[in-house]
Design a protein around this motif. Structure first.
Motif, PDB file in Angstrom:
ATOM      1  N   LEU A  53      32.018  32.824  55.829  1.00  0.00           N
ATOM      2  CA  LEU A  53      33.440  33.105  56.018  1.00  0.00           C
ATOM      3  C   LEU A  53      33.719  34.565  55.685  1.00  0.00           C
ATOM      4  CD1 LEU A  53      34.838  29.874  54.334  1.00  0.00           C
ATOM      5  CD2 LEU A  53      34.478  30.301  56.783  1.00  0.00           C
ATOM      6  N   PRO A  54      34.248  35.338  56.609  1.00  0.00           N
ATOM      7  CA  PRO A  54      34.417  36.774  56.382  1.00  0.00           C
ATOM      8  C   PRO A  54      35.586  37.108  55.456  1.00  0.00           C
ATOM      9  CG  PRO A  54      35.305  36.173  58.512  1.00  0.00           C
ATOM     10  CD  PRO A  54      34.636  34.937  57.971  1.00  0.00           C
ATOM     11  N   VAL A  55      35.444  38.210  54.736  1.00  0.00           N
ATOM     12  CA  VAL A  55      36.523  38.764  53.915  1.00  0.00           C
ATOM     13  C   VAL A  55      37.411  39.626  54.790  1.00  0.00           C
ATOM     14  CG1 VAL A  55      37.053  40.403  52.065  1.00  0.00           C
ATOM     15  CG2 VAL A  55      35.245  38.717  51.757  1.00  0.00           C
ATOM     16  N   THR A  56      38.717  39.510  54.607  1.00  0.00           N
ATOM     17  CA  THR A  56      39.693  40.371  55.271  1.00  0.00           C
ATOM     18  C   THR A  56      40.589  40.999  54.199  1.00  0.00           C
ATOM     19  OG1 THR A  56      41.550  38.826  55.498  1.00  0.00           O
ATOM     20  CG2 THR A  56      39.744  38.623  57.103  1.00  0.00           C
ATOM     21  N   PRO A  57      41.430  41.956  54.550  1.00  0.00           N
ATOM     22  CA  PRO A  57      42.361  42.526  53.563  1.00  0.00           C
ATOM     23  C   PRO A  57      43.377  41.523  53.037  1.00  0.00           C
ATOM     24  CG  PRO A  57      42.145  43.988  55.454  1.00  0.00           C
ATOM     25  CD  PRO A  57      41.492  42.697  55.832  1.00  0.00           C
ATOM     26  N   ASP A  58      43.503  40.373  53.697  1.00  0.00           N
ATOM     27  CA  ASP A  58      44.422  39.328  53.233  1.00  0.00           C
ATOM     28  C   ASP A  58      43.731  38.252  52.411  1.00  0.00           C
ATOM     29  OD1 ASP A  58      46.813  40.347  54.472  1.00  0.00           O
ATOM     30  OD2 ASP A  58      45.970  39.728  56.394  1.00  0.00           O
ATOM     31  N   THR A  59      42.430  38.359  52.222  1.00  0.00           N
ATOM     32  CA  THR A  59      41.703  37.390  51.410  1.00  0.00           C
ATOM     33  C   THR A  59      42.154  37.491  49.957  1.00  0.00           C
ATOM     34  OG1 THR A  59      39.764  37.469  52.854  1.00  0.00           O
ATOM     35  CG2 THR A  59      39.412  36.726  50.585  1.00  0.00           C
ATOM     36  N   GLY A  60      42.360  36.360  49.320  1.00  0.00           N
ATOM     37  CA  GLY A  60      42.766  36.339  47.918  1.00  0.00           C
ATOM     38  C   GLY A  60      41.561  36.426  46.986  1.00  0.00           C
ATOM     39  N   PHE A  61      41.619  37.345  46.038  1.00  0.00           N
ATOM     40  CA  PHE A  61      40.586  37.523  45.025  1.00  0.00           C
ATOM     41  C   PHE A  61      41.184  37.280  43.635  1.00  0.00           C
ATOM     42  CE2 PHE A  61      38.913  40.048  48.484  1.00  0.00           C
ATOM     43  CZ  PHE A  61      37.533  40.008  48.346  1.00  0.00           C
ATOM     44  N   GLY A  62      40.383  36.755  42.727  1.00  0.00           N
ATOM     45  CA  GLY A  62      40.766  36.837  41.330  1.00  0.00           C
ATOM     46  C   GLY A  62      40.777  38.299  40.914  1.00  0.00           C
ATOM     47  N   VAL A  63      41.800  38.729  40.182  1.00  0.00           N
ATOM     48  CA  VAL A  63      41.886  40.147  39.810  1.00  0.00           C
ATOM     49  C   VAL A  63      41.698  40.360  38.315  1.00  0.00           C
ATOM     50  CG1 VAL A  63      43.420  40.558  41.754  1.00  0.00           C
ATOM     51  CG2 VAL A  63      44.413  40.243  39.483  1.00  0.00           C
ATOM     52  N   ALA A  64      41.522  39.272  37.542  1.00  0.00           N
ATOM     53  CA  ALA A  64      41.229  39.371  36.105  1.00  0.00           C
ATOM     54  C   ALA A  64      42.268  40.266  35.415  1.00  0.00           C
ATOM     55  CB  ALA A  64      39.796  39.844  35.896  1.00  0.00           C
ATOM     56  N   SER A  65      41.816  41.282  34.674  1.00  0.00           N
ATOM     57  CA  SER A  65      42.720  42.025  33.789  1.00  0.00           C
ATOM     58  C   SER A  65      43.699  42.942  34.497  1.00  0.00           C
ATOM     59  CB  SER A  65      41.906  42.832  32.777  1.00  0.00           C
ATOM     60  OG  SER A  65      41.340  41.984  31.800  1.00  0.00           O
ATOM     61  N   VAL A  66      43.583  43.129  35.794  1.00  0.00           N
ATOM     62  CA  VAL A  66      44.647  43.822  36.525  1.00  0.00           C
ATOM     63  C   VAL A  66      45.973  43.085  36.323  1.00  0.00           C
ATOM     64  CG1 VAL A  66      45.478  44.356  38.861  1.00  0.00           C
ATOM     65  CG2 VAL A  66      43.164  44.990  38.177  1.00  0.00           C
ATOM     66  N   THR A  67      45.896  41.788  36.008  1.00  0.00           N
ATOM     67  CA  THR A  67      47.098  40.989  35.714  1.00  0.00           C
ATOM     68  C   THR A  67      47.900  41.608  34.577  1.00  0.00           C
ATOM     69  OG1 THR A  67      45.796  39.033  36.308  1.00  0.00           O
ATOM     70  CG2 THR A  67      47.923  38.649  35.261  1.00  0.00           C
ATOM     71  N   LYS A  68      47.255  42.296  33.649  1.00  0.00           N
ATOM     72  CA  LYS A  68      47.976  42.876  32.507  1.00  0.00           C
ATOM     73  C   LYS A  68      49.040  43.868  32.951  1.00  0.00           C
ATOM     74  CE  LYS A  68      44.360  42.202  29.019  1.00  0.00           C
ATOM     75  NZ  LYS A  68      43.393  41.430  29.814  1.00  0.00           N
ATOM     76  N   PHE A  69      48.790  44.567  34.053  1.00  0.00           N
ATOM     77  CA  PHE A  69      49.810  45.476  34.566  1.00  0.00           C
ATOM     78  C   PHE A  69      51.045  44.692  34.993  1.00  0.00           C
ATOM     79  CE2 PHE A  69      51.844  47.681  38.136  1.00  0.00           C
ATOM     80  CZ  PHE A  69      52.209  48.859  37.499  1.00  0.00           C
ATOM     81  N   LEU A  70      50.854  43.563  35.659  1.00  0.00           N
ATOM     82  CA  LEU A  70      51.976  42.703  36.044  1.00  0.00           C
ATOM     83  C   LEU A  70      52.745  42.240  34.815  1.00  0.00           C
ATOM     84  CD1 LEU A  70      53.614  40.800  37.905  1.00  0.00           C
ATOM     85  CD2 LEU A  70      51.710  39.190  37.772  1.00  0.00           C
ATOM     86  N   THR A  71      52.036  41.810  33.781  1.00  0.00           N
ATOM     87  CA  THR A  71      52.691  41.353  32.560  1.00  0.00           C
ATOM     88  C   THR A  71      53.519  42.476  31.938  1.00  0.00           C
ATOM     89  OG1 THR A  71      50.925  39.765  32.165  1.00  0.00           O
ATOM     90  CG2 THR A  71      52.291  40.353  30.276  1.00  0.00           C
ATOM     91  N   ALA A  72      52.969  43.685  31.920  1.00  0.00           N
ATOM     92  CA  ALA A  72      53.712  44.816  31.382  1.00  0.00           C
ATOM     93  C   ALA A  72      54.971  45.089  32.198  1.00  0.00           C
ATOM     94  CB  ALA A  72      52.815  46.051  31.343  1.00  0.00           C
TER      95      ALA A  72
END
Length: 458
Positions: A53-72
């Motif tokens: 299954l190919p990856v596209t720019p719309d594929t969802g990835f886990g982003v791990a600690s990038v989430t901290k920016f959202l929390t901030a």
């Protein structure tokens, strides 16, 4: 800031393919924005263990600690809504948290990883959402407070003295978001940030169900090849690392640092950058940690706000050139990818040469010099375990979770190991060649010497 005209999409796509092959990335994707508009997006490789299954720019990835920016961003929004102040004591929201009862620990300390908390073990103990309620479960901020109170915590120093990464600090911030929103962290994030930004490919790990398609399965390499390792479904730690997003959505998120959206205004964006402290492992580089993001200087006077994420099966990176209005996002479905380096290459294609990041650490150092025996010993925390530093012939080595690596010194006390910056400290300052180190600063964490002399505290 000068930007190269008409950056070649085909050149960037070809380079992404080459980098993915060089680093053995099963699947990866990149997106870039300039002045509020997408200028590049591409995927390469596969999102499933079978490579079908190919990856596209719309594929969802886990982003791990990038989430901290959202929390901030959510905490800054709460401030701008009049619901709290960044200088509020943590005890306002957690009056029973023993280590915060003296009211010296403030919300901005949690946001900047400067509360003084040592590495704690609770991310290893967090309960998945599928587990039933019961004794010993760790699913809520209240459970975390109880666990912290039951643990002997020796603080690294007074609040504001040092930056040392704390996932638990962001779990506490997520609990505050839930208190103010009177619903789950995921629901507040969706209402305040994801929907307003049009991040329609973003959700939290509990939402990974069979009816969701186009997801990049987190993978790891086992003895028999690639194996699925799943998403991290632990609601307590969603504010620290639970977001799933496409690179297009990730680029939209980090671009709010320009301060020109209803999600994040100009003052809040400035505060996220300016309320910052130096990173101990990167002495002399100018590297700092702000409110939920790292901060680096660019040669032309602009500032780069950025963050990475790492979990089993996950590597991610986002960055934004403040006042230059250029954003880049990268994600891969395997751990330990050089996400910042790959994202940085894309950024370099968009920026003129004079705008490159001047505070990025070097990729290699020179061999350890005389006097380094003073840093030999054991360092660690309940989160990271024990890291042993010892001499092997004329080299100085450290045992990391990824294996044994050579410490490549750039100064008598600091350098690069396994792609991470390090600095040996004594009482909070860089240790000289003849001083016995009392702590090891490794990337964004400070690991005290175990059973050694001295202390970090000043």
């Amino acid at each position: 800031m000068t930007l190269e005209p008409e950056t070649s999409e085909s050149r960037l796509s070809d380079r992404l393919d080459v980098l993915a092959a060089e680093h053995g990335l099963p699947g990866s994707a990149v997106a870039a924005r300039r002045n509020g508009h997408e200028v590049f997006a591409a995927g390469t490789g596969a999102r499933d263990v079978d490579g079908a299954l190919p990856v596209t720019p719309d594929t969802g990835f886990g982003v791990a600690s990038v989430t901290k920016f959202l929390t901030a961003v959510l905490i800054l929004q709460a401030r701008d809504r009049g619901l709290l102040e960044l200088t509020d004591p943590v005890s306002r929201f957690y009056p029973d948290l023993n280590c915060a009862r003296d009211a010296e620990m403030r919300l901005y300390h949690l946001l900047s990883h400067s509360a003084g908390l040592p590495g704690l073990p609770f991310r290893h103990l967090a309960t998945p959402s599928s587990d039933a309620e019961g004794p010993g479960k760790m699913r809520t901020p209240g459970d975390l407070v109880a666990g912290m109170n039951a643990t002997r915590i020796e603080m690294l120093g007074a609040p504001g003295a040092y930056v040392s990464y704390s996932n638990e600090g962001f779990c506490l911030l997520g609990g505050i978001v839930e208190m103010l929103g009177d619903c789950s962290f995921a629901e507040v994030a969706d209402r305040w940030v994801l929907r307003p930004l049009g991040m329609h490919r973003s959700f939290f790990c509990a939402g990974v169900t069979e009816d969701r398609t186009d997801l990049a399965m987190p993978l790891h390499r086992g003895a028999s090849g690639l194996q699925a390792c799943g998403f991290w479904d632990a609601p307590l730690f969603f504010p620290a690392g639970g977001l799933v997003a496409s690179v297009r959505d990730m680029a939209r998120l980090i671009s709010v640092l320009e301060g020109d959206t209803q999600v994040l205004g100009a003052k809040a964006a400035r505060d996220m950058i300016s309320w910052s402290l130096p990173v101990a492992s990167r002495q002399g580089s100018g590297a700092r940690y702000g409110l939920g993001l790292e901060v680096s200087a660019l040669e032309n006077g602009h500032v780069l706000g950025w963050h990475t994420g790492q979990r089993p099966g996950i590597s991610s990176f986002v960055c934004h050139v403040v006042n230059g209005n250029v954003s880049v996002a990268f994600a891969a479905n395997i751990a330990d990818a050089p996400s910042a380096a790959i994202g940085g290459e894309v950024l370099a294609e968009l920026l003129a040469p004079e705008s490159r990041d001047r505070s990025q650490p070097p990729l290699a150092g020179r061999s350890a010099s005389a006097g380094t025996d003073a840093v030999c010993g054991r360092y660690g925390s309940r989160e990271m375990g024990v890291l042993k530093v010892a001499r092997a012939g004329d080299r100085l080595m450290v045992d990391l979770p990824s294996g044994r690596h050579e410490l490549a010194f750039e100064t008598p006390y600091s350098g690069i190991v396994a792609g991470q910056t390090f600095c040996f400290l004594r009482e909070g300052a860089p240790a000289s060649a003849r001083q016995t180190a009392t702590a090891l600063a490794l990337d964004l964490r400070i690991l005290p010497r175990l059973g050694g002399e001295g202390s970090l505290r000043q």
